[in-house]
Design a protein around this motif. Structure first.
Motif, PDB file in Angstrom:
ATOM      1  N   PRO A 120       0.777  -1.223   0.110  1.00 20.00           N
ATOM      2  CA  PRO A 120      -0.024  -0.114  -0.150  1.00 20.00           C
ATOM      3  C   PRO A 120       0.775   1.391   0.024  1.00 20.00           C
ATOM      4  O   PRO A 120       0.410   2.345  -0.582  1.00 20.00           O
ATOM      5  N   ALA A 122       3.844   1.877  -1.620  1.00 21.54           N
ATOM      6  CA  ALA A 122       4.020   2.046  -2.815  1.00 21.54           C
ATOM      7  C   ALA A 122       2.653   2.535  -3.956  1.00 21.54           C
ATOM      8  O   ALA A 122       3.041   3.431  -4.931  1.00 21.54           O
ATOM      9  N   ASP A 123       1.717   1.830  -3.325  1.00 26.18           N
ATOM     10  CA  ASP A 123       0.295   2.388  -4.096  1.00 26.18           C
ATOM     11  C   ASP A 123       0.048   3.870  -4.027  1.00 26.18           C
ATOM     12  O   ASP A 123      -0.322   4.494  -5.052  1.00 26.18           O
ATOM     13  N   MET A 153       0.642   6.868   6.332  1.00 27.86           N
ATOM     14  CA  MET A 153      -0.825   6.662   6.629  1.00 27.86           C
ATOM     15  C   MET A 153      -1.345   5.271   6.079  1.00 27.86           C
ATOM     16  O   MET A 153      -2.137   4.777   6.527  1.00 27.86           O
ATOM     17  N   ALA A 154      -0.665   5.097   4.956  1.00 27.25           N
ATOM     18  CA  ALA A 154      -1.317   3.616   4.323  1.00 27.25           C
ATOM     19  C   ALA A 154      -0.605   2.305   4.841  1.00 27.25           C
ATOM     20  O   ALA A 154      -1.215   1.518   4.738  1.00 27.25           O
ATOM     21  N   CYS A 155       0.554   2.394   5.417  1.00 30.14           N
ATOM     22  CA  CYS A 155       1.117   1.006   5.886  1.00 30.14           C
ATOM     23  C   CYS A 155       0.501   0.388   7.080  1.00 30.14           C
ATOM     24  O   CYS A 155      -0.012   1.084   8.002  1.00 30.14           O
ATOM     25  N   PRO A 156      -0.171  -0.858   6.812  1.00 30.33           N
ATOM     26  CA  PRO A 156      -1.013  -1.365   7.794  1.00 30.33           C
ATOM     27  C   PRO A 156       0.069  -1.855   8.884  1.00 30.33           C
ATOM     28  O   PRO A 156      -0.476  -2.277  10.105  1.00 30.33           O
ATOM     29  N   TYR A 157       1.304  -1.736   8.930  1.00 30.59           N
ATOM     30  CA  TYR A 157       1.972  -2.308   9.925  1.00 30.59           C
ATOM     31  C   TYR A 157       2.804  -1.384  10.688  1.00 30.59           C
ATOM     32  O   TYR A 157       3.798  -1.901  11.736  1.00 30.59           O
ATOM     33  N   GLN A 158       2.525  -0.060  10.466  1.00 34.46           N
ATOM     34  CA  GLN A 158       3.163   0.944  11.403  1.00 34.46           C
ATOM     35  C   GLN A 158       4.874   0.657  11.203  1.00 34.46           C
ATOM     36  O   GLN A 158       5.685   0.762  12.314  1.00 34.46           O
ATOM     37  N   ILE A 235       0.725 -11.417   9.167  1.00 35.20           N
ATOM     38  CA  ILE A 235      -0.085 -10.176  10.072  1.00 35.20           C
ATOM     39  C   ILE A 235      -0.836  -9.660   9.108  1.00 35.20           C
ATOM     40  O   ILE A 235      -0.643  -9.120   7.956  1.00 35.20           O
ATOM     41  N   ARG A 236      -2.191  -9.339   9.536  1.00 32.95           N
ATOM     42  CA  ARG A 236      -3.224  -8.668   8.690  1.00 32.95           C
ATOM     43  C   ARG A 236      -3.397  -9.278   7.176  1.00 32.95           C
ATOM     44  O   ARG A 236      -3.414  -8.860   6.179  1.00 32.95           O
ATOM     45  N   LEU A 239      -5.832  -8.362   4.710  1.00 29.47           N
ATOM     46  CA  LEU A 239      -5.807  -7.366   3.590  1.00 29.47           C
ATOM     47  C   LEU A 239      -5.666  -7.825   2.272  1.00 29.47           C
ATOM     48  O   LEU A 239      -5.309  -7.353   1.183  1.00 29.47           O
ATOM     49  N   LEU A 241      -2.342  -8.539   1.158  1.00 33.33           N
ATOM     50  CA  LEU A 241      -1.153  -8.012   0.619  1.00 33.33           C
ATOM     51  C   LEU A 241      -0.219  -9.270   0.094  1.00 33.33           C
ATOM     52  O   LEU A 241       0.906  -8.581  -0.297  1.00 33.33           O
TER      53      LEU A 241
ATOM     54  N   LEU B 187      -7.505   4.334   2.190  1.00 33.33           N
ATOM     55  CA  LEU B 187      -6.378   3.889   3.029  1.00 33.33           C
ATOM     56  C   LEU B 187      -6.944   2.663   3.770  1.00 33.33           C
ATOM     57  O   LEU B 187      -7.898   2.458   4.397  1.00 33.33           O
ATOM     58  N   ALA B 189      -5.643   0.686   5.316  1.00 31.23           N
ATOM     59  CA  ALA B 189      -4.895  -0.082   6.740  1.00 31.23           C
ATOM     60  C   ALA B 189      -5.503   0.501   8.033  1.00 31.23           C
ATOM     61  O   ALA B 189      -5.454  -0.067   9.192  1.00 31.23           O
ATOM     62  N   ARG B 190      -6.366   1.807   7.960  1.00 29.99           N
ATOM     63  CA  ARG B 190      -6.821   2.508   8.893  1.00 29.99           C
ATOM     64  C   ARG B 190      -8.326   2.190   9.156  1.00 29.99           C
ATOM     65  O   ARG B 190      -9.208   2.486   8.506  1.00 29.99           O
ATOM     66  N   LEU B 338      -3.318   1.148  14.936  1.00 28.41           N
ATOM     67  CA  LEU B 338      -3.565  -0.033  14.021  1.00 28.41           C
ATOM     68  C   LEU B 338      -3.648  -1.431  14.656  1.00 28.41           C
ATOM     69  O   LEU B 338      -3.014  -1.667  15.647  1.00 28.41           O
ATOM     70  N   LEU B 340      -2.881  -4.806  14.407  1.00 29.53           N
ATOM     71  CA  LEU B 340      -1.999  -5.826  13.806  1.00 29.53           C
ATOM     72  C   LEU B 340      -2.368  -7.121  14.445  1.00 29.53           C
ATOM     73  O   LEU B 340      -2.129  -8.174  13.727  1.00 29.53           O
TER      74      LEU B 340
END
Lengths: 250, 406
Positions: A120, A122-123, A153-158, A235-236, A239, A241, B187, B189-190, B338, B340
């Motif tokens: 995400p 890179a998207d 903001m987009a990365c689900p993994y922080q 993880i996740r 999604l 990914l 988005l 992720a959120r 988030l 996880l």
């Protein structure tokens, strides 16, 4: 472009794939403040292993809560550190302690950039600074990053950090700088010369052996055999990914 | 056609006009100073961090950008929907729209980690990024609304061309705000984002905020220059503002009710609606009550709905409530951690599983206010040098059917 060596490489990835890779011949032209054109020697393009998907397999059962070796090794390798500002300090990898709220089971595991097949970050990146190399390694081109932080903001993994302060003494193979975003590079500078990432090396050094690095697309590799033989989780995973980092016993 | 031919005149170069420009100039200088301070020392001097990566400057930037497309409402109502009473205000509407967008973009660019690389953002594109699309939506908006303004101010232009330009600008402003809402809507992720409803909600917000800006700015400049603004016309604008505020609340309700129905979103809803401290307070008091319900009451009440002061107050409240709404969406959406590991208690040195901390800093506030000042100063300069403002907006001048109350 003519020396495509991977089946999955897209044009954007190929043209930039060696920017971090420490290629031999480098020519730099500064056009204006902040705009630098860097040309790498063609030998960098040979470093992508054909058809590779580099990944990690982490056995959570072998990862003690008290051990922080992978984190320390990454910090030493790339030069990010605790400056006393935990909210703004970069962390490319961290140990996450988790406790099952129903059963009370406690576990500890390292989390870093998961090197998604469809990242995400890179998207959403407006300039294409965040990109995925043909071999699955997700990177930030520090020459294209404008510091908009949309990838964070987009990365689900922080998994990403923004550099909030001026830096000095960066490692030549690990470009970092104020005002740009960074994350785990899967030690691309090591991978490109046939070495394993610093975190995996450190984990091996402790004797825990919780981390395996390898080419998930090579059926003969240890990582491919393990994930084919034993159940692993992402993880996740919901999604979709397809991260390059997998966990077992999680 | 209006009953009388509309005459447009530049604003007079009075002491008060230059005084107001000087006042905005101070804010612009303060904003630039804040930018320079953050540029030299890095974002460490802001309240932003690795959990709250977009702070107060983004709140102002998004607010101004969303308001920009809404400021075009009046022009659209005149040209696209053919309401003649709105046509004399069309130029003001277009100019304000462009100026607000410039102000918002200035804040957005000056808050970048590497603002000097703006040339990179304009030369290297990833077309899968909604951010990259937005760069075209913003620049396109300025070009289209600029051309629309030019056509309006040119002599001998056939009405069909004006109508075509008006429709193009109207469609573009809808696309622009859809794009801004989709920055969050896409988005995945959120938990607080990732919802298609955010795009139409942002369109509704733009209608409301932009109308409030238009009412305040047009009333302000007419008063500054001693020109008339008809009470019936103002009352109509006020009622439109009330309708737009209601539409905003409708979308906000849909968003939260949809989330409340799904168990997986109960955590984030509990955080925003009940346990988020200042965010919860901002949501209910600043955004819902002060920013929407009170203005609706003011403009729809038979007495206050015709009162100039009440309509001005309603517009100010819509703007304050709008800033609060974007603050809650933006900061709340990032502060909620988030997920996880659903079903697990989580902790780490990188603040996994904890609510993000954020206290806006003075430089951020100054940068944001600097953007507002840029927008307003650009509007006034535009009105000073171009024939934008009609010599009168008296009810009898704009509406052929207007009858003075007995």
């Amino acid at each position: 472009m003519t020396e495509l060596t991977t089946t999955k490489a897209d044009p954007v990835s190929v043209s930039r794939r060696t920017f971090i890779g420490g290629a031999a011949a480098v020519a730099t032209v500064t056009l204006a403040p902040g705009i630098t054109v860097v040309a790498y020697g063609s030998d960098g393009e040979d470093k992508l292993v054909k058809g590779a998907r580099w990944g990690l397999l982490i056995d959570v059962n072998k990862c003690p809560q008290s051990c922080n070796a992978c984190v320390t090794a990454c910090s030493n390798e790339h030069g990010w550190e605790d400056t006393g500002n935990p909210l703004t300090d970069a962390q490319w990898i961290r140990k996450v302690d988790i406790k099952d709220m129903k059963t009370g089971l406690e576990q500890s595991l390292p989390v870093m950039c998961q090197h998604c097949e469809t990242p995400p970050c890179a998207d959403v990146c407006p300039t294409g600074a965040s990109f995925r190399r043909g071999d699955g390694i997700v990177l930030v081109d520090k020459h294209l990053c404008i510091g908009c932080r949309y990838c964070m903001m987009a990365c689900p993994y922080q998994a990403r950090s923004f550099i909030h302060e001026p830096l000095t003494g960066q490692k030549p193979y690990s470009p970092r700088g104020k005002g740009t975003v960074e994350s785990c590079t899967l030690c691309v500078h090591r991978v490109d010369v046939g070495r394993i990432p610093a975190c995996v090396e450190a984990c091996d050094g402790t004797g825990n052996g919780a981390m395996i690095f390898g080419n998930m697309n090579d059926p003969e590799s240890e990582i491919a055999k393990r994930i084919a033989q034993y159940p692993s989780t992402q993880i996740r995973a919901d999604l979709g990914l397809d991260p390059g980092v997998r966990y077992t016993n999680l | 056609m209006a009953s009388k031919r509309t005459v447009y005149m530049e604003l007079k170069g009075t002491v008060s006009l230059y005084g107001i420009l000087g006042f905005f100039g101070l804010f612009i200088l303060a904003g630039l100073g804040a930018f320079w301070y953050m540029e030299v020392y890095g974002h460490i001097v802001s309240g932003m961090n690795n959990q709250i990566v977009w702070g107060l400057p983004h709140v102002f930037a998004i607010f101004l950008i969303v308001s920009a497309s809404g400021a075009l409402n009046v022009a659209s109502i005149g040209s696209v929907f053919g309401k003649t009473a709105y046509k004399p205000m069309s130029r003001m509407s277009g100019l304000l729209a462009i100026a607000l967008l410039i102000g918002g973009l200035a804040v957005l660019v000056l808050d970048l980690g590497r603002p000097e690389r703006i040339i990179v953002a304009m030369t290297a594109y990833n077309f899968k990024s909604i951010f990259a699309w937005n760069i075209f939506l913003y620049t396109g908006f300025m070009v289209i609304v600029g051309a629309y303004l030019y056509l309006q101010m040119s002599r001998g232009i056939k009405p069909i061309w004006l109508k075509a330009a008006g429709i193009t600008a109207f469609v573009w402003r809808l696309l622009l705000t859809t794009g801004t809402g989709s920055i969050f809507g896409w988005l995945i992720a959120r938990e607080a984002f990732d919802a298609a409803v955010l795009a139409p909600m942002f369109v509704a917000m733009s209608l409301s905020f932009g109308m409030a800006f238009f009412i305040l700015v047009s009333l302000g400049v007419n008063r500054l220059d001693g020109r008339e603004f008809g009470p019936a016309l103002l009352s109509r604008l006020g009622k439109l503002l009330g309708i737009f505020a209601a539409v905003v609340l409708y979308f906000v309700m849909i968003q939260h009710l949809t989330n409340l129905y799904a168990t997986e979103h109960h955590g984030v809803e509990r955080y925003i609606l009940l346990e988020g401290g200042i965010l919860t307070l901002l949501f209910w008091v600043a955004h819902v009550i002060i920013g929407n319900i009170v203005p609706m009451a003011l403009v729809f009440h038979p007495k206050t709905g015709k009162n100039r002061t009440a309509i001005v107050l309603a517009s100010v409240l819509v703007i304050l409530g709008g800033i609060a709404q974007i603050y809650v969406i933006l900061i709340g959406g990032q502060a909620y951690p988030l997920m996880l590991f659903p079903g697990y208690e989580v902790q780490s040195t990188f603040f996994d599983g904890t609510f993000g901390e954020y206290t806006p800093s003075l430089p951020e506030l100054l940068l944001g206010l600097g953007g507002v000042a840029i927008a307003l100063a650009a509007t006034i300069v535009g009105m000073k040098v171009l024939k934008i403002v009609p010599t009168t907006l008296a009810d009898s001048a704009v509406d052929p059917h207007h009858r003075e109350a007995a």
